[in-house]
Design a protein around this motif. Sequence first.
Motif, mmCIF file in Angstrom:
data_model
loop_
_atom_site.group_PDB
_atom_site.id
_atom_site.type_symbol
_atom_site.label_atom_id
_atom_site.label_comp_id
_atom_site.label_asym_id
_atom_site.label_seq_id
_atom_site.Cartn_x
_atom_site.Cartn_y
_atom_site.Cartn_z
ATOM 1 N N LYS A 182 -22.530 -8.674 -47.084
ATOM 2 C CA LYS A 182 -21.431 -7.705 -46.984
ATOM 3 C C LYS A 182 -20.518 -7.777 -48.202
ATOM 4 C CE LYS A 182 -21.294 -7.551 -41.921
ATOM 5 N NZ LYS A 182 -20.499 -7.872 -40.698
ATOM 6 N N GLN A 183 -20.334 -8.984 -48.712
ATOM 7 C CA GLN A 183 -19.505 -9.140 -49.908
ATOM 8 C C GLN A 183 -20.171 -8.486 -51.117
ATOM 9 O OE1 GLN A 183 -16.560 -10.094 -49.841
ATOM 10 N NE2 GLN A 183 -15.945 -10.708 -51.893
ATOM 11 N N PHE A 184 -21.486 -8.600 -51.209
ATOM 12 C CA PHE A 184 -22.204 -7.918 -52.287
ATOM 13 C C PHE A 184 -22.055 -6.406 -52.157
ATOM 14 C CE2 PHE A 184 -25.344 -11.665 -52.730
ATOM 15 C CZ PHE A 184 -24.556 -12.232 -53.719
ATOM 16 N N ARG A 185 -22.049 -5.920 -50.933
ATOM 17 C CA ARG A 185 -21.873 -4.485 -50.713
ATOM 18 C C ARG A 185 -20.511 -4.020 -51.223
ATOM 19 N NH1 ARG A 185 -21.539 -2.929 -44.588
ATOM 20 N NH2 ARG A 185 -19.607 -4.087 -44.898
ATOM 21 N N ARG A 186 -19.498 -4.867 -51.055
ATOM 22 C CA ARG A 186 -18.145 -4.494 -51.472
ATOM 23 C C ARG A 186 -17.889 -4.743 -52.955
ATOM 24 N NH1 ARG A 186 -16.854 -6.899 -46.345
ATOM 25 N NH2 ARG A 186 -16.550 -8.901 -47.395
ATOM 26 N N GLN A 187 -18.276 -5.934 -53.438
ATOM 27 C CA GLN A 187 -17.865 -6.334 -54.780
ATOM 28 C C GLN A 187 -19.018 -6.681 -55.710
ATOM 29 O OE1 GLN A 187 -15.134 -9.597 -54.237
ATOM 30 N NE2 GLN A 187 -13.463 -8.266 -53.612
ATOM 31 N N GLY A 188 -20.225 -6.619 -55.230
ATOM 32 C CA GLY A 188 -21.354 -6.999 -56.061
ATOM 33 C C GLY A 188 -21.613 -6.019 -57.191
ATOM 34 N N LYS A 189 -22.413 -6.435 -58.118
ATOM 35 C CA LYS A 189 -22.807 -5.581 -59.232
ATOM 36 C C LYS A 189 -24.324 -5.418 -59.202
ATOM 37 C CE LYS A 189 -21.939 -4.933 -64.171
ATOM 38 N NZ LYS A 189 -21.330 -5.534 -65.393
ATOM 39 N N GLU A 190 -25.053 -6.421 -59.686
ATOM 40 C CA GLU A 190 -26.511 -6.354 -59.616
ATOM 41 C C GLU A 190 -26.994 -6.399 -58.163
ATOM 42 O OE1 GLU A 190 -28.798 -5.831 -61.961
ATOM 43 O OE2 GLU A 190 -27.133 -5.466 -63.349
#
Length: 370
Positions: A182-190
Amino acid sequence: MKEDELRTRLRFWVETHYDLQDQRIITDNRIDAIERSKDYNQMDAVISGMRETSRKLEDHEEEAKKHIKNLLKEHPLWNRWLAGVHGMGPALTGGLIAWTYCGSKCREMSSGDGYEKYDQQNKRWKECPYWEDCQGKRDIRRFHTPSAYKKYVGLAPGMGKKQGQDHSYKHEFKPHVIKIAKQFRRQGKEYRKLYEQFSEKYWGRARNKGKDIVPSKDLPEDDGGNKYEPEGVVSEGHLENLTLRKLGQTFLIHTYDVWRRILGLPVKEPWITSKSPDAEKHRYLKPRIDNKSKIKRGVPGLWKSDKEVKAENERLEGILDDHPVDAELKTIRDAFDEGSLEEVFGADLPGSAIEEIRETLEREEPTIVE
């Protein structure tokens, strides 16, 4: 700091951080509930005290996070990978590392030829199934394959929680990995790109099957008041959960890959891309990194840090200075990647210089001049 001590401290501060966070969230929810109630005007003193409690909990939470970050500086998974991944802060990384380690209290068997751990349910010591792999290290070496690691976390196929049955996996680890997704969905790049790729896959599959995609709130309810998906219908929430689960599984495979490479261990390609009957439909999505300037060293076979690349460039420039060749470093690297150094530079550079270039670029961890 010894590995056992690092593991113990990291686990303590990670669990302390999340305990404090849970209490703060509970306190904030109670404040919100009071503010929405009819007795709000009579509860000013209570709300003021609870807000002060929430603030103190948040301060303690941040203090625990500082301890986690200081400990992570000594762990290679952080300073060679996750420090350069957008969205992976100290708390998420600390949980990933702490819960990957075996938390069981192991001891040598009296016979000296095995390892045991305490069985809480049966109140006895039993043989540890991971001894052959970990030899007491208790880290990623316990898992022969990425699938074994996913099973340990609880994200292998068919491992959903069934009513009336105990968890067969580490109950705190699975939601933690989903939290990472979920954190990648919000703040991730690659990794945000991977999320979008997986989301498109599941939505496209549903459309191709002719299913109606509806918001979860629009699903009908059964006699027990539980929402369900009628035949030919799939909810947006269902597709989102599939996407997050897939992203979490992929990230675990990447963790397995990177960690074992750092330890100098062989890495097995995921079964689905190597031995599956449908292997030709799949390809292994290699681990991602966003900012190589944040890491201290690279990972063999995957990437090099900016500092290592700078050291390589200085070495290449030194080689070129010894020979009258007008070439950009990018051209040299491209020729190396394509295996055409002799073809591109054979007429301008002696064989010894080309071999020196090859040795420089093949070196996994070049010497860094401070």
